[in-house]
Design a protein around this motif. Structure first.
Motif, mmCIF file in Angstrom:
data_model
loop_
_atom_site.group_PDB
_atom_site.id
_atom_site.type_symbol
_atom_site.label_atom_id
_atom_site.label_comp_id
_atom_site.label_asym_id
_atom_site.label_seq_id
_atom_site.Cartn_x
_atom_site.Cartn_y
_atom_site.Cartn_z
ATOM 1 N N THR A 10 -7.349 -3.633 -1.847
ATOM 2 C CA THR A 10 -6.111 -2.838 -1.786
ATOM 3 C C THR A 10 -5.087 -3.233 -2.836
ATOM 4 O O THR A 10 -4.031 -2.598 -2.938
ATOM 5 N N ASP A 29 1.315 -3.598 -5.066
ATOM 6 C CA ASP A 29 1.011 -3.077 -3.734
ATOM 7 C C ASP A 29 -0.246 -3.754 -3.197
ATOM 8 O O ASP A 29 -1.205 -3.978 -3.940
ATOM 9 N N THR A 66 -2.455 -4.815 0.894
ATOM 10 C CA THR A 66 -2.482 -4.943 2.355
ATOM 11 C C THR A 66 -2.593 -6.417 2.696
ATOM 12 O O THR A 66 -3.442 -7.135 2.146
ATOM 13 N N SER A 92 1.099 -2.989 5.067
ATOM 14 C CA SER A 92 1.150 -2.626 3.646
ATOM 15 C C SER A 92 2.420 -3.198 3.036
ATOM 16 O O SER A 92 3.506 -3.080 3.618
#
Length: 317
Positions: A207, A156, A158, A168
């Motif tokens: 992120t 995961d 950004t 995202s």
């Protein structure tokens, strides 16, 4: 530190990290007396490490040259940095050191402790080195992506596109590729249900998260070719086609993998498809090729090349 073996290794690491240490500084770092430091220095000497001692003002202990190569005491970031540098060199970005870099990688794998070997294996398995890199990315970011590639876990993060818009992403990471002085990685985008290439310098390091969700590898495209085509498919304002009067093999070394697509025309010439945001840049780019050429498309580039030729002729008197 009560364990003599661990203390000797820590002493060796301290001597590697700085040119000179006083006995008092080493004793304070190790949590022992200066007498214990002297005993540990003697142990290192018996093992073949040339530790020099000097007295007086400015004196102390230092690790001399020669002797046995000390074990590599690398933290994770250092292991990543060394391995990435060797992998890029082994990929041919530094002429004449490819074989040496591969041998060094093999030796590095032999001497690294198990706690760091995973970092090295992740980089070695995940990085495909095509060209050298000049756009830096955080070592921790590269390590996280490489480990996710190796462990086959969802990633995961950004991502910021070329217009600055953020989104995202959750992806199945596959390979990291160095090309055109940048870091990219190939992944299957779960949201888009398709393969995508991502520039690492556009990923927000804060992120990035490697999840615990494993995925089953799916048939993947060639990572180098996919990244190259992705860069060429970028929405350039102008796309040009040039006929170059030289064999493809002669031109291939002059055109970076991410700068254009070459096609062999079979008669000693080749065609180059490339793009840019301005006609001026495209016109100047043609001069770097160093061979006779014809502009096939677009028509406005032909006029821009004529203007550039006239300016160059006037500048030459």
């Amino acid at each position: 530190m009560s364990d003599p073996t661990a203390r000797v290794l820590q002493l060796l690491g301290l001597l590697q990290s700085r040119a000179m240490w006083t006995g008092e500084e080493l004793a304070e770092r190790l949590g022992v007396t200066t007498r214990s430091v002297r005993r540990d220095v003697d142990r290192l000497r018996r093992l073949g490490y040339p530790v020099r001692a000097s007295t007086g003002l400015g004196g102390g202990y230092q690790l001399g040259a020669g002797g046995k190569l000390p074990p590599l005491l690398l933290d994770p970031d250092e292991a990543v940095a060394v391995t990435v540098s060797l992998r890029v060199a082994a990929g041919g970005s530094v002429t004449g050191v490819e074989e040496s870099a591969l041998r060094a990688l093999a030796k590095l794998d032999q001497v690294l402790p198990s706690s760091l070997r995973g970092e090295v294996e992740a980089i070695s398995e995940a990085v495909v080195a095509v060209e050298g890199v000049s756009v830096p990315v955080p070592a921790a970011l590269l390590s996280t992506v490489a480990r996710a590639c190796r462990d086959r876990v969802l990633l995961d993060f950004t991502y910021r596109d070329r217009s600055g818009e953020e989104s995202s992403r959750r992806v199945e990471p596959y390979r990291v590729v160095t090309m055109g002085r940048r870091w990219y990685f190939l992944a299957h985008d779960s949201g888009k249900d398709d393969w995508r290439s991502f520039r690492l310098d556009r990923v927000d390091p804060a992120t990035v998260h490697a999840t615990t969700f494993r995925f089953t590898p799916r048939p993947a495209p060639d990572p180098v070719e996919y990244v190259r085509q992705s860069v060429l498919r970028s929405p350039y304002r102008y796309v040009a086609r040039l006929r170059l009067h030289a064999p493809l093999d002669d031109i291939a070394a002059r055109v970076p993998q991410n700068a254009g697509a070459l096609t062999d025309l079979g008669d000693g010439t080749c065609e180059l498809e490339t793009g840019a945001e301005t006609l001026d840049y495209l016109a100047i780019e043609t001069l770097w090729l160093g061979v006779p050429f014809e502009v096939l498309d677009p028509p406005e580039l032909k006029e821009k090349v004529r203007e550039l030729g006239a300016r160059l002729a006037a500048a030459a008197g």
